[in-house]
Design a protein around this motif. Structure first.
Motif, PDB file in Angstrom:
ATOM      1  N   LEU A 165       0.836  -1.189  -0.197  1.00 21.83           N
ATOM      2  CA  LEU A 165      -0.119  -0.065   0.157  1.00 21.83           C
ATOM      3  C   LEU A 165       1.009   1.191   0.001  1.00 21.83           C
ATOM      4  N   ARG A 166       1.974   1.012   0.727  1.00 22.18           N
ATOM      5  CA  ARG A 166       2.801   2.456   0.873  1.00 22.18           C
ATOM      6  C   ARG A 166       3.539   2.656  -0.418  1.00 22.18           C
ATOM      7  N   HIS A 167       4.066   1.422  -1.232  1.00 18.28           N
ATOM      8  CA  HIS A 167       4.671   1.344  -2.323  1.00 18.28           C
ATOM      9  C   HIS A 167       3.792   2.306  -3.266  1.00 18.28           C
ATOM     10  N   LEU A 168       2.706   1.953  -3.480  1.00 19.02           N
ATOM     11  CA  LEU A 168       1.499   2.555  -4.459  1.00 19.02           C
ATOM     12  C   LEU A 168       1.121   3.799  -3.873  1.00 19.02           C
ATOM     13  N   ARG A 169       1.530   4.302  -2.774  1.00 19.88           N
ATOM     14  CA  ARG A 169       1.348   5.573  -2.391  1.00 19.88           C
ATOM     15  C   ARG A 169      -0.277   5.765  -1.956  1.00 19.88           C
ATOM     16  N   ILE A 170      -0.642   4.733  -1.375  1.00 21.63           N
ATOM     17  CA  ILE A 170      -2.076   4.692  -0.847  1.00 21.63           C
ATOM     18  C   ILE A 170      -1.974   4.989   0.565  1.00 21.63           C
ATOM     19  N   PRO A 171      -2.494   6.154   0.847  1.00 22.21           N
ATOM     20  CA  PRO A 171      -2.480   6.673   2.430  1.00 22.21           C
ATOM     21  C   PRO A 171      -3.420   5.922   3.170  1.00 22.21           C
ATOM     22  N   VAL A 172      -2.900   4.936   4.169  1.00 25.05           N
ATOM     23  CA  VAL A 172      -3.773   4.196   5.025  1.00 25.05           C
ATOM     24  C   VAL A 172      -2.963   4.201   6.263  1.00 25.05           C
ATOM     25  N   ARG A 173      -3.327   4.482   7.443  1.00 22.85           N
ATOM     26  CA  ARG A 173      -2.720   4.542   8.833  1.00 22.85           C
ATOM     27  C   ARG A 173      -2.523   2.852   9.140  1.00 22.85           C
ATOM     28  N   ALA A 174      -1.622   2.695   9.872  1.00 26.44           N
ATOM     29  CA  ALA A 174      -1.403   1.213  10.047  1.00 26.44           C
ATOM     30  C   ALA A 174      -2.293   0.523  11.032  1.00 26.44           C
ATOM     31  N   GLY A 175      -2.962   1.146  11.728  1.00 30.95           N
ATOM     32  CA  GLY A 175      -4.045   0.760  12.608  1.00 30.95           C
ATOM     33  C   GLY A 175      -5.183   0.153  11.531  1.00 30.95           C
ATOM     34  N   THR A 176      -5.663   1.262  10.663  1.00 27.17           N
ATOM     35  CA  THR A 176      -6.672   1.038   9.717  1.00 27.17           C
ATOM     36  C   THR A 176      -6.158  -0.367   8.786  1.00 27.17           C
ATOM     37  N   SER A 177      -5.123   0.021   8.515  1.00 26.78           N
ATOM     38  CA  SER A 177      -4.696  -1.039   7.456  1.00 26.78           C
ATOM     39  C   SER A 177      -4.574  -2.532   8.064  1.00 26.78           C
ATOM     40  N   ALA A 178      -4.167  -2.519   9.264  1.00 25.04           N
ATOM     41  CA  ALA A 178      -4.204  -3.708  10.092  1.00 25.04           C
ATOM     42  C   ALA A 178      -5.588  -4.476  10.330  1.00 25.04           C
ATOM     43  N   GLY A 179      -6.714  -3.477  10.491  1.00 23.36           N
ATOM     44  CA  GLY A 179      -8.085  -4.183  10.475  1.00 23.36           C
ATOM     45  C   GLY A 179      -8.399  -4.651   9.312  1.00 23.36           C
ATOM     46  N   VAL A 180      -8.235  -3.833   8.264  1.00 24.25           N
ATOM     47  CA  VAL A 180      -8.539  -4.276   7.116  1.00 24.25           C
ATOM     48  C   VAL A 180      -8.085  -5.568   6.623  1.00 24.25           C
ATOM     49  N   PHE A 181      -6.521  -5.702   7.000  1.00 17.98           N
ATOM     50  CA  PHE A 181      -6.080  -6.943   6.427  1.00 17.98           C
ATOM     51  C   PHE A 181      -6.630  -8.094   7.183  1.00 17.98           C
ATOM     52  N   LEU A 182      -6.563  -8.030   8.500  1.00 17.59           N
ATOM     53  CA  LEU A 182      -7.195  -9.109   9.274  1.00 17.59           C
ATOM     54  C   LEU A 182      -8.608  -9.347   8.910  1.00 17.59           C
ATOM     55  N   SER A 183      -9.442  -8.499   8.610  1.00 16.57           N
ATOM     56  CA  SER A 183     -10.779  -8.785   8.131  1.00 16.57           C
ATOM     57  C   SER A 183     -10.745  -9.894   6.935  1.00 16.57           C
ATOM     58  N   GLY A 184      -9.584  -9.444   6.116  1.00 18.63           N
ATOM     59  CA  GLY A 184      -9.646 -10.256   4.883  1.00 18.63           C
ATOM     60  C   GLY A 184      -9.340 -11.803   5.143  1.00 18.63           C
ATOM     61  N   LEU A 185      -8.667 -12.068   6.390  1.00 17.66           N
ATOM     62  CA  LEU A 185      -8.776 -13.545   6.753  1.00 17.66           C
ATOM     63  C   LEU A 185      -9.742 -14.120   6.787  1.00 17.66           C
ATOM     64  N   SER A 186     -10.965 -13.684   7.175  1.00 22.54           N
ATOM     65  CA  SER A 186     -12.274 -14.229   7.210  1.00 22.54           C
ATOM     66  C   SER A 186     -12.687 -14.863   5.876  1.00 22.54           C
ATOM     67  N   MET A 187     -12.048 -14.303   4.668  1.00 21.92           N
ATOM     68  CA  MET A 187     -12.359 -14.916   3.620  1.00 21.92           C
ATOM     69  C   MET A 187     -11.381 -16.131   2.914  1.00 21.92           C
ATOM     70  N   SER A 188     -10.510 -16.649   4.004  1.00 26.54           N
ATOM     71  CA  SER A 188      -9.619 -17.562   3.441  1.00 26.54           C
ATOM     72  C   SER A 188     -10.071 -18.802   3.116  1.00 26.54           C
ATOM     73  N   ILE A 189     -11.265 -19.106   3.262  1.00 30.04           N
ATOM     74  CA  ILE A 189     -12.113 -20.274   2.887  1.00 30.04           C
ATOM     75  C   ILE A 189     -12.797 -19.976   1.485  1.00 30.04           C
ATOM     76  N   THR A 190     -12.464 -18.917   0.731  1.00 33.46           N
ATOM     77  CA  THR A 190     -13.107 -18.683  -0.585  1.00 33.46           C
ATOM     78  C   THR A 190     -12.235 -19.226  -1.876  1.00 33.46           C
ATOM     79  N   PRO A 191     -12.564 -19.612  -2.864  1.00 29.07           N
ATOM     80  CA  PRO A 191     -11.727 -20.425  -3.806  1.00 29.07           C
ATOM     81  C   PRO A 191     -10.378 -19.527  -4.142  1.00 29.07           C
ATOM     82  N   GLY A 192      -9.341 -20.110  -4.040  1.00 29.39           N
ATOM     83  CA  GLY A 192      -8.099 -19.052  -4.430  1.00 29.39           C
ATOM     84  C   GLY A 192      -7.811 -18.097  -3.552  1.00 29.39           C
ATOM     85  N   LYS A 193      -8.569 -17.876  -2.205  1.00 28.20           N
ATOM     86  CA  LYS A 193      -8.722 -16.586  -1.576  1.00 28.20           C
ATOM     87  C   LYS A 193      -9.090 -15.421  -2.328  1.00 28.20           C
TER      88      LYS A 193
END
Length: 328
Positions: A69-97
């Protein structure tokens, strides 16, 4: 705490059915009474260590996500970024994630980040995961002859994907267009969307970002290989070395990923148990270790992700609904 939304519960139903079939298959494979006895003898002190290593896997993958995200210059605070990332783990059981595209919709709804910019991050995560796992398989292939064909097949897939995504600007623009059709069910979007997405692909899958992503991916999955060894030790299995555990876990993970089944269910477990048996591990221990490590990795991740999602559900429901349309 709020209850998980209906769409998330519906997503768990087919995975639950597949899991039940996996349990039945392993019970038949190992002989149910022997499997139960092996599980009863499992040293529970190994469980928190395996869970901690799996959690470190998520932490390393979050570092990669936030780096992209930082490399693409997408401005996201670390805390918000972590919440979004962890939420994505709930979809690990989808085909090909594929369901982890949820993260892109969450960023859009929370911060107004264009999906054209963020969706290639999810693709880059999956690609560097595959390459990282291939590195681990390769480490085992030097000792285990049957790893050669797996490594060759996976290497071909990785190289083809890399060529398609980054060989030329035209190809990356086409990859962006394909991604837009996947996300929006074939609805035509402006050429600018595809070009923006293609530019993100080129930036992430070349040079330093590709190297960083691959190294972090390999390290993250190696942590789960170590967790697998810890679980085997918990069953009293001392004949498998770290190299053997790495080869077995990485090969089974790769097979599950390439199967495109939800969470690799069935393929991952079957491959893991068969590989362990091929290395001389008793069937009941092979089956028991497979069940425990999958609980500590796949299902622990889904649980963590669901908790993170529910904590942010007030602004994530729309994102989940749109993601469900993609993976359904």
């Amino acid at each position: 705490m709020r209850r998980p939304p209906d769409s998330l519960r519906r997503r768990l139903v087919p995975a639950g059915i597949l899991t039940a079939l996996v349990l039945l298959g392993l019970a038949l494979y190992a002989d149910a009474p022997s499997l139960i006895a092996a599980l009863a003898d499992f040293d529970l002190r190994a469980l928190p260590i395996a869970l901690a290593l799996a959690s470190l896997n998520y932490a390393v993958r979050f570092v990669r996500w936030h780096y992209y995200l930082r490399h693409l210059r997408i401005p996201v605070r670390a805390g918000t970024s972590a919440g979004v990332f962890l939420s994505g783990l709930s979809m690990s059981i989808t085909p090909g994630k594929l369901g982890e595209l949820l993260k892109c919709f969450m960023l859009r709804d929370r911060l107004g980040v264009r999906i054209a910019s963020s969706a290639p991050v999810v693709v880059a995560e999956r690609y560097t995961d595959i390459v990282g796992v291939l590195v681990l398989v390769g480490a085992g292939a030097t000792r285990f002859p049957r790893g050669g064909p797996v490594l060759a097949a996976g290497g071909i897939v990785a190289l083809v994907l890399l060529a398609l995504l980054t060989a030329s600007d035209t190809m990356t623009d086409r990859a962006g267009a394909l991604l837009s059709r996947t996300l929006f069910k074939g609805r035509s979007l402006e050429t600018e969307w595809a070009r923006e997405s293609g530019a993100a692909f080129r930036s992430l899958l070349r040079g330093h970002p590709l190297l960083v992503g691959t190294v972090l991916g390999a390290f993250a999955w190696f942590l789960e290989c170590v967790a697998f060894l810890v679980v085997l030790r918990g069953f009293g299995e001392t004949g498998i070395t770290l190299l053997g555990a790495t080869f077995t876990y990485a090969t089974a993970t790769l097979a599950g990923a390439l199967s495109m089944l939800p969470g690799g269910l069935g393929v991952t477990e079957g491959s893991m148990a068969a590989l362990l048996a091929g290395l001389g591990v008793q069937r009941e221990i092979a089956a028991g270790a497979t069940l425990v490590i999958r609980a500590c990795t796949l299902w622990w991740g889904v649980l963590v992700g669901a908790a993170a999602y529910v904590a942010q559900a007030s602004w994530a429901r729309r994102a989940l609904a749109e993601t469900e349309e993609i993976v359904s």
